[in-house]
Design a protein around this motif. Structure first.
Motif, PDB file in Angstrom:
ATOM      1  N   VAL A  51       0.865  -1.175   0.000  1.00 44.56           N
ATOM      2  CA  VAL A  51       0.000   0.000   0.000  1.00 44.56           C
ATOM      3  C   VAL A  51       0.901   1.224   0.000  1.00 44.56           C
ATOM      4  N   ASP A  53       1.338   5.557  -0.469  1.00 40.35           N
ATOM      5  CA  ASP A  53       0.661   6.828  -0.199  1.00 40.35           C
ATOM      6  C   ASP A  53      -0.497   6.651   0.776  1.00 40.35           C
ATOM      7  N   TYR A  54      -0.184   6.302   1.998  1.00 38.45           N
ATOM      8  CA  TYR A  54      -1.216   6.129   3.018  1.00 38.45           C
ATOM      9  C   TYR A  54      -0.896   6.997   4.229  1.00 38.45           C
ATOM     10  N   SER A  69      -5.820   5.643   2.483  1.00 38.57           N
ATOM     11  CA  SER A  69      -4.953   5.885   1.314  1.00 38.57           C
ATOM     12  C   SER A  69      -5.424   7.087   0.527  1.00 38.57           C
TER      13      SER A  69
END
Length: 69
Positions: A51, A53-54, A69
Motif C-alpha cells: 500500500v 501513499d497512506y 490511502s
C-alpha cells in the motif's frame, strides 16, 4: 411489514414462533476500514500488502489506528 405466514416458514424449515425477518431480508457485508492496535503493526501490514501513499488516523475512540490511502 406483514408477518411471514406459518406455511412459508414450513417451506423454509424455520421456527414458527420466532421472527425470521432477517432470513428474508439479508443485510449483506459492509466495507469497513481495517484497524490495528499499534502504529508498527499498521505500517508492517501496509508494507507487506504494498500500500503506497497512506496515512494513519485514529479510530475507535483513539484506541486503534486505521490506514487511509
Amino acid at each position: 411489514m406483514p408477518k411471514i405466514h406459518t406455511r412459508v416458514k414450513r417451506v423454509f424449515c424455520l421456527s414458527t414462533h420466532v421472527n425470521q425477518y432477517d432470513f428474508f431480508h439479508p443485510k449483506g457485508k459492509t466495507n469497513r476500514a481495517r484497524t490495528f492496535s499499534t502504529e508498527e503493526s499498521a505500517k508492517k501490514w501496509a508494507s507487506e500488502n504494498k500500500v503506497a501513499d497512506y496515512t494513519l488516523e485514529k479510530a475507535k475512540k483513539g484506541k486503534r489506528f486505521k490506514i487511509v490511502s
